[in-house]
Design a protein around this motif. Structure first.
Motif, PDB file in Angstrom:
ATOM      1  N   MET A  98      45.430  64.313 -38.806  1.00  0.00           N
ATOM      2  CA  MET A  98      45.790  64.907 -40.092  1.00  0.00           C
ATOM      3  C   MET A  98      45.421  64.011 -41.269  1.00  0.00           C
ATOM      4  N   SER A  99      44.504  63.070 -41.052  1.00  0.00           N
ATOM      5  CA  SER A  99      44.094  62.184 -42.145  1.00  0.00           C
ATOM      6  C   SER A  99      43.403  62.950 -43.263  1.00  0.00           C
ATOM      7  N   SER A 100      42.798  64.095 -42.956  1.00  0.00           N
ATOM      8  CA  SER A 100      42.189  64.942 -43.982  1.00  0.00           C
ATOM      9  C   SER A 100      42.591  66.386 -43.759  1.00  0.00           C
ATOM     10  N   ARG A 101      43.341  66.944 -44.700  1.00  0.00           N
ATOM     11  CA  ARG A 101      43.770  68.333 -44.572  1.00  0.00           C
ATOM     12  C   ARG A 101      42.606  69.294 -44.791  1.00  0.00           C
ATOM     13  N   THR A 102      41.546  68.840 -45.447  1.00  0.00           N
ATOM     14  CA  THR A 102      40.356  69.680 -45.615  1.00  0.00           C
ATOM     15  C   THR A 102      39.729  69.990 -44.264  1.00  0.00           C
ATOM     16  N   SER A 103      39.583  68.981 -43.423  1.00  0.00           N
ATOM     17  CA  SER A 103      38.987  69.180 -42.104  1.00  0.00           C
ATOM     18  C   SER A 103      39.866  70.065 -41.242  1.00  0.00           C
ATOM     19  N   TYR A 104      41.176  69.859 -41.313  1.00  0.00           N
ATOM     20  CA  TYR A 104      42.113  70.684 -40.561  1.00  0.00           C
ATOM     21  C   TYR A 104      42.017  72.145 -41.000  1.00  0.00           C
ATOM     22  N   ALA A 105      41.979  72.385 -42.308  1.00  0.00           N
ATOM     23  CA  ALA A 105      41.868  73.758 -42.810  1.00  0.00           C
ATOM     24  C   ALA A 105      40.534  74.380 -42.410  1.00  0.00           C
ATOM     25  N   LEU A 106      39.449  73.597 -42.475  1.00  0.00           N
ATOM     26  CA  LEU A 106      38.151  74.117 -42.057  1.00  0.00           C
ATOM     27  C   LEU A 106      38.168  74.494 -40.581  1.00  0.00           C
ATOM     28  N   LEU A 107      38.770  73.667 -39.755  1.00  0.00           N
ATOM     29  CA  LEU A 107      38.842  73.981 -38.328  1.00  0.00           C
ATOM     30  C   LEU A 107      39.612  75.281 -38.099  1.00  0.00           C
ATOM     31  N   PRO A 123      49.624  67.922 -34.505  1.00  0.00           N
ATOM     32  CA  PRO A 123      49.248  66.697 -35.224  1.00  0.00           C
ATOM     33  C   PRO A 123      49.481  65.466 -34.354  1.00  0.00           C
ATOM     34  N   MET A 124      48.478  64.576 -34.327  1.00  0.00           N
ATOM     35  CA  MET A 124      48.570  63.358 -33.537  1.00  0.00           C
ATOM     36  C   MET A 124      47.796  62.247 -34.220  1.00  0.00           C
ATOM     37  N   LEU A 125      48.059  61.022 -33.807  1.00  0.00           N
ATOM     38  CA  LEU A 125      47.251  59.898 -34.255  1.00  0.00           C
ATOM     39  C   LEU A 125      45.843  60.035 -33.661  1.00  0.00           C
ATOM     40  N   PRO A 126      44.815  59.501 -34.352  1.00  0.00           N
ATOM     41  CA  PRO A 126      43.432  59.661 -33.875  1.00  0.00           C
ATOM     42  C   PRO A 126      43.108  58.754 -32.687  1.00  0.00           C
ATOM     43  N   GLU A 127      43.695  59.074 -31.541  1.00  0.00           N
ATOM     44  CA  GLU A 127      43.469  58.339 -30.299  1.00  0.00           C
ATOM     45  C   GLU A 127      42.904  59.330 -29.286  1.00  0.00           C
ATOM     46  N   PRO A 128      41.574  59.398 -29.148  1.00  0.00           N
ATOM     47  CA  PRO A 128      40.933  60.473 -28.389  1.00  0.00           C
ATOM     48  C   PRO A 128      41.444  60.654 -26.967  1.00  0.00           C
TER      49      PRO A 128
END
Length: 262
Positions: A98-107, A123-128
């Protein structure tokens, strides 16, 4: 003259836009955060101008945009992607950075408009590795997405910028400088434009310094081939198309036309 407090993004793709600004202390003070933090700081008034995710402009307070400047892609962006071991049409859960809500909304838009799915987002930390243990797919942005060795790990990478342009035939505007109407003088706007121009010209050097010798060539190609920094008429059309789709799917309540500093 009042010094404008700038909040910049701490990813590689933003570095050309701040090139040399740390030396312009008569105009700016500068700090770096993830995109969502830049937006939060701007909304609460802790900075005067932020390099905010484009969706955050609709959640602001009568903001103005620095003219002609943005973080933009047309086609593959490389640094915003859905990573999955599950075929896209069978994805039911997505872990989201969730570091960028733009990317989340685009997805969310692409899932409904292009992929034909309506998954649950977590929502999670960016740990693949952890994200993909818990969910069918993972949204990563910025440096984590750019540097993940997905082929070695046997993971598919679905580039969101590529799918946006394939769907709309338009560029995608990921972020731009925005602030309240009195936050930037004419000289401040000119300084931001000059920093962009100097940063684009020095992008190979910026990439090498930021990424180190092992990743330099990869990062240089990324800044040259995937990212653009000029926000013109086609980019504005892409931005408005994104806003309209976000409104139609209930992601935002109202669409505001972009208003720029003079």
């Amino acid at each position: 003259m009042r010094v404008a407090r700038l909040g910049a993004v701490n990813y590689l793709n933003a570095r050309p836009l701040v090139y040399g600004l740390e030396l312009r202390t008569e105009l700016f003070s500068l700090r770096f955060d993830v995109p969502s933090k830049c937006a939060a700081l701007l909304h609460e008034g802790s900075i005067d101008v932020g390099m905010i995710p484009s969706i955050e402009y609709l959640r602001g307070h009568d903001y103005r945009i620095a003219p002609g400047i943005g973080i933009i892609s047309e086609g593959p962006v490389a640094s915003v992607a859905l990573f999955t071991t599950t075929p896209v049409d069978r994805i039911r859960t997505i872990a989201t950075d969730m570091s960028s809500r733009t990317s989340y909304a685009l997805l969310r838009i692409l899932c409904l408009e292009r992929f034909g799915i309506d998954p649950e987002f977590q929502p999670m930390l960016p740990e693949p590795e952890l994200m993909l243990r818990r969910c069918d797919a993972a949204l990563l942005i910025g440096d984590p997405a750019l540097f993940l060795e997905h082929e070695r790990l046997g993971i598919d990478k679905v580039d969101l910028g590529d799918h946006w342009t394939s769907m709309t035939a338009l560029p995608f505007v990921w972020a731009f400088w925005a602030g309240r109407p009195d936050a930037l003088t004419r000289g401040g706007v000119s300084a931001l434009v000059a920093a962009r121009d100097a940063g684009v010209a020095a992008s190979d050097s910026i990439a090498a310094t930021y990424c180190g010798p092992e990743r330099a060539a990869h990062c240089q190609a990324y800044l040259r081939e995937n990212i653009r920094y000029t926000l013109g008429e086609r980019e504005e059309a892409g931005l408005l198309r994104y806003y309209d789709l976000a409104e139609s799917h209930g992601i935002v309540e109202d669409v505001l036309p972009p208003v720029f500093y003079r």
